[in-house]
Design a protein around this motif. Structure first.
Motif, PDB file in Angstrom:
ATOM      1  N   PRO A 138       0.847  -1.195   0.000  1.00  0.00           N
ATOM      2  CA  PRO A 138       0.000   0.000   0.000  1.00  0.00           C
ATOM      3  C   PRO A 138       0.885   1.249   0.000  1.00  0.00           C
ATOM      4  O   PRO A 138       1.972   1.257   0.592  1.00  0.00           O
ATOM      5  CB  PRO A 138      -0.779  -0.090   1.311  1.00  0.00           C
ATOM      6  CG  PRO A 138      -0.541  -1.445   1.850  1.00  0.00           C
ATOM      7  CD  PRO A 138       0.707  -1.976   1.211  1.00  0.00           C
ATOM      8  N   VAL A 139       0.440   2.300  -0.640  1.00  0.00           N
ATOM      9  CA  VAL A 139       1.195   3.544  -0.701  1.00  0.00           C
ATOM     10  C   VAL A 139       1.507   4.049   0.711  1.00  0.00           C
ATOM     11  O   VAL A 139       2.613   4.502   0.999  1.00  0.00           O
ATOM     12  CB  VAL A 139       0.433   4.614  -1.512  1.00  0.00           C
ATOM     13  CG1 VAL A 139       1.124   5.961  -1.426  1.00  0.00           C
ATOM     14  CG2 VAL A 139       0.296   4.178  -2.956  1.00  0.00           C
ATOM     15  N   LYS A 140       0.545   3.910   1.617  1.00  0.00           N
ATOM     16  CA  LYS A 140       0.734   4.362   2.994  1.00  0.00           C
ATOM     17  C   LYS A 140       1.932   3.655   3.640  1.00  0.00           C
ATOM     18  O   LYS A 140       2.726   4.272   4.345  1.00  0.00           O
ATOM     19  CB  LYS A 140      -0.527   4.114   3.809  1.00  0.00           C
ATOM     20  CG  LYS A 140      -0.420   4.592   5.240  1.00  0.00           C
ATOM     21  CD  LYS A 140      -1.715   4.343   5.992  1.00  0.00           C
ATOM     22  CE  LYS A 140      -1.564   4.897   7.399  1.00  0.00           C
ATOM     23  NZ  LYS A 140      -1.965   4.020   8.424  1.00  0.00           N
ATOM     24  N   GLU A 141       2.088   2.368   3.388  1.00  0.00           N
ATOM     25  CA  GLU A 141       3.201   1.604   3.968  1.00  0.00           C
ATOM     26  C   GLU A 141       4.548   2.130   3.465  1.00  0.00           C
ATOM     27  O   GLU A 141       5.505   2.261   4.233  1.00  0.00           O
ATOM     28  CB  GLU A 141       3.050   0.125   3.619  1.00  0.00           C
ATOM     29  CG  GLU A 141       4.100  -0.775   4.217  1.00  0.00           C
ATOM     30  CD  GLU A 141       3.913  -2.237   3.852  1.00  0.00           C
ATOM     31  OE1 GLU A 141       4.841  -3.013   4.115  1.00  0.00           O
ATOM     32  OE2 GLU A 141       2.856  -2.613   3.309  1.00  0.00           O
ATOM     33  N   ILE A 142       4.623   2.450   2.197  1.00  0.00           N
ATOM     34  CA  ILE A 142       5.861   2.969   1.617  1.00  0.00           C
ATOM     35  C   ILE A 142       6.170   4.351   2.190  1.00  0.00           C
ATOM     36  O   ILE A 142       7.306   4.634   2.593  1.00  0.00           O
ATOM     37  CB  ILE A 142       5.762   3.029   0.082  1.00  0.00           C
ATOM     38  CG1 ILE A 142       5.590   1.620  -0.482  1.00  0.00           C
ATOM     39  CG2 ILE A 142       6.995   3.709  -0.513  1.00  0.00           C
ATOM     40  CD1 ILE A 142       5.162   1.574  -1.914  1.00  0.00           C
ATOM     41  N   GLY A 148       8.156   8.153   8.173  1.00  0.00           N
ATOM     42  CA  GLY A 148       7.690   7.989   9.544  1.00  0.00           C
ATOM     43  C   GLY A 148       6.178   8.126   9.602  1.00  0.00           C
ATOM     44  O   GLY A 148       5.490   8.037   8.589  1.00  0.00           O
ATOM     45  N   SER A 149       5.665   8.370  10.769  1.00  0.00           N
ATOM     46  CA  SER A 149       4.222   8.458  10.964  1.00  0.00           C
ATOM     47  C   SER A 149       3.613   9.568  10.109  1.00  0.00           C
ATOM     48  O   SER A 149       4.196  10.639   9.955  1.00  0.00           O
ATOM     49  CB  SER A 149       3.920   8.731  12.439  1.00  0.00           C
ATOM     50  OG  SER A 149       2.547   8.935  12.617  1.00  0.00           O
ATOM     51  N   THR A 191       0.547  10.772  10.821  1.00  0.00           N
ATOM     52  CA  THR A 191      -0.453  11.467  11.629  1.00  0.00           C
ATOM     53  C   THR A 191       0.011  12.896  11.870  1.00  0.00           C
ATOM     54  O   THR A 191       1.193  13.155  12.067  1.00  0.00           O
ATOM     55  CB  THR A 191      -0.697  10.767  12.977  1.00  0.00           C
ATOM     56  OG1 THR A 191       0.540  10.658  13.657  1.00  0.00           O
ATOM     57  CG2 THR A 191      -1.319   9.405  12.792  1.00  0.00           C
ATOM     58  N   PRO A 192      -0.929  13.843  11.844  1.00  0.00           N
ATOM     59  CA  PRO A 192      -0.541  15.252  11.985  1.00  0.00           C
ATOM     60  C   PRO A 192      -0.023  15.612  13.377  1.00  0.00           C
ATOM     61  O   PRO A 192       0.772  16.528  13.517  1.00  0.00           O
ATOM     62  CB  PRO A 192      -1.819  16.017  11.666  1.00  0.00           C
ATOM     63  CG  PRO A 192      -2.923  15.044  11.890  1.00  0.00           C
ATOM     64  CD  PRO A 192      -2.357  13.685  11.621  1.00  0.00           C
ATOM     65  N   VAL A 193      -0.483  14.910  14.403  1.00  0.00           N
ATOM     66  CA  VAL A 193      -0.015  15.148  15.769  1.00  0.00           C
ATOM     67  C   VAL A 193       0.170  13.806  16.466  1.00  0.00           C
ATOM     68  O   VAL A 193      -0.546  12.841  16.199  1.00  0.00           O
ATOM     69  CB  VAL A 193      -0.993  16.038  16.577  1.00  0.00           C
ATOM     70  CG1 VAL A 193      -0.927  17.476  16.105  1.00  0.00           C
ATOM     71  CG2 VAL A 193      -2.398  15.530  16.508  1.00  0.00           C
ATOM     72  N   ALA A 194       1.119  13.734  17.383  1.00  0.00           N
ATOM     73  CA  ALA A 194       1.501  12.468  18.008  1.00  0.00           C
ATOM     74  C   ALA A 194       0.362  11.789  18.744  1.00  0.00           C
ATOM     75  O   ALA A 194       0.278  10.566  18.787  1.00  0.00           O
ATOM     76  CB  ALA A 194       2.673  12.692  18.954  1.00  0.00           C
ATOM     77  N   CYS A 195      -0.565  12.548  19.318  1.00  0.00           N
ATOM     78  CA  CYS A 195      -1.616  11.930  20.124  1.00  0.00           C
ATOM     79  C   CYS A 195      -2.626  11.154  19.284  1.00  0.00           C
ATOM     80  O   CYS A 195      -3.456  10.435  19.819  1.00  0.00           O
ATOM     81  CB  CYS A 195      -2.327  12.974  20.984  1.00  0.00           C
ATOM     82  SG  CYS A 195      -3.178  14.228  20.026  1.00  0.00           S
ATOM     83  N   LEU A 196      -2.572  11.285  17.968  1.00  0.00           N
ATOM     84  CA  LEU A 196      -3.493  10.551  17.109  1.00  0.00           C
ATOM     85  C   LEU A 196      -2.897   9.263  16.548  1.00  0.00           C
ATOM     86  O   LEU A 196      -3.557   8.536  15.827  1.00  0.00           O
ATOM     87  CB  LEU A 196      -3.946  11.437  15.938  1.00  0.00           C
ATOM     88  CG  LEU A 196      -4.765  12.657  16.313  1.00  0.00           C
ATOM     89  CD1 LEU A 196      -5.078  13.484  15.067  1.00  0.00           C
ATOM     90  CD2 LEU A 196      -6.041  12.271  17.019  1.00  0.00           C
ATOM     91  N   GLU A 197      -1.643   8.970  16.863  1.00  0.00           N
ATOM     92  CA  GLU A 197      -1.021   7.756  16.351  1.00  0.00           C
ATOM     93  C   GLU A 197      -1.728   6.525  16.889  1.00  0.00           C
ATOM     94  O   GLU A 197      -2.172   6.500  18.027  1.00  0.00           O
ATOM     95  CB  GLU A 197       0.458   7.706  16.731  1.00  0.00           C
ATOM     96  CG  GLU A 197       1.284   8.686  15.957  1.00  0.00           C
ATOM     97  CD  GLU A 197       2.761   8.569  16.265  1.00  0.00           C
ATOM     98  OE1 GLU A 197       3.211   7.496  16.687  1.00  0.00           O
ATOM     99  OE2 GLU A 197       3.461   9.564  16.069  1.00  0.00           O
ATOM    100  N   LYS A 198      -1.825   5.516  16.062  1.00  0.00           N
ATOM    101  CA  LYS A 198      -2.499   4.280  16.436  1.00  0.00           C
ATOM    102  C   LYS A 198      -1.852   3.678  17.679  1.00  0.00           C
ATOM    103  O   LYS A 198      -0.636   3.581  17.776  1.00  0.00           O
ATOM    104  CB  LYS A 198      -2.417   3.282  15.282  1.00  0.00           C
ATOM    105  CG  LYS A 198      -3.197   2.019  15.516  1.00  0.00           C
ATOM    106  CD  LYS A 198      -3.154   1.123  14.303  1.00  0.00           C
ATOM    107  CE  LYS A 198      -3.992  -0.107  14.553  1.00  0.00           C
ATOM    108  NZ  LYS A 198      -3.989  -1.007  13.419  1.00  0.00           N
ATOM    109  N   GLY A 199      -2.689   3.298  18.619  1.00  0.00           N
ATOM    110  CA  GLY A 199      -2.200   2.671  19.828  1.00  0.00           C
ATOM    111  C   GLY A 199      -1.739   3.640  20.899  1.00  0.00           C
ATOM    112  O   GLY A 199      -1.303   3.229  21.951  1.00  0.00           O
ATOM    113  N   ARG A 200      -1.812   4.921  20.608  1.00  0.00           N
ATOM    114  CA  ARG A 200      -1.386   5.912  21.593  1.00  0.00           C
ATOM    115  C   ARG A 200      -2.580   6.735  22.040  1.00  0.00           C
ATOM    116  O   ARG A 200      -3.369   7.183  21.233  1.00  0.00           O
ATOM    117  CB  ARG A 200      -0.349   6.861  21.006  1.00  0.00           C
ATOM    118  CG  ARG A 200       0.979   6.223  20.775  1.00  0.00           C
ATOM    119  CD  ARG A 200       2.003   7.237  20.393  1.00  0.00           C
ATOM    120  NE  ARG A 200       2.278   8.095  21.551  1.00  0.00           N
ATOM    121  CZ  ARG A 200       3.057   9.155  21.497  1.00  0.00           C
ATOM    122  NH1 ARG A 200       3.621   9.502  20.379  1.00  0.00           N
ATOM    123  NH2 ARG A 200       3.275   9.882  22.560  1.00  0.00           N
TER     124      ARG A 200
END
Length: 84
Positions: A44-48, A54-55, A57-66
């Motif tokens: 997937p393009v997102k994986e590449i 790196g991530s 996500t626009p801000v760290a608090c929205l990262e998956k699992g956080r």
């Protein structure tokens, strides 16, 4: 074919990142080179992009699992908790 040294260094950095993430595999010696670890359609393009940048996500608090509270987006953290 001649490539400027800065271009070679740039390609080496890209190959290193892709190799560390097991997206490509390399073979040294005669007939060696690099090849994709999976079929091209399985990337997937997102994986590449995440592998290279790196991530996304626009801000760290929205990262998956956080789930963290930050001064920037209190509301976004609450929405994320509701979604999960």
């Amino acid at each position: 074919m001649f490539f400027p040294s800065f271009f070679e260094k740039y390609l080496e950095a890209i190959v290193k990142q892709l190799s560390q993430k097991k997206m490509i595999s390399g073979l040294r010696g005669k007939g060696g080179g690099y090849r994709l670890a999976k079929d091209p359609g399985q990337y997937p393009v997102k994986e590449i992009l995440e592998c290279m940048e790196g991530s996304l996500t626009p801000v760290a608090c929205l990262e998956k699992g956080r789930v963290v509270v930050c001064d920037y987006c209190h509301g976004a953290v609450l929405v994320r908790q509701d979604v999960q």
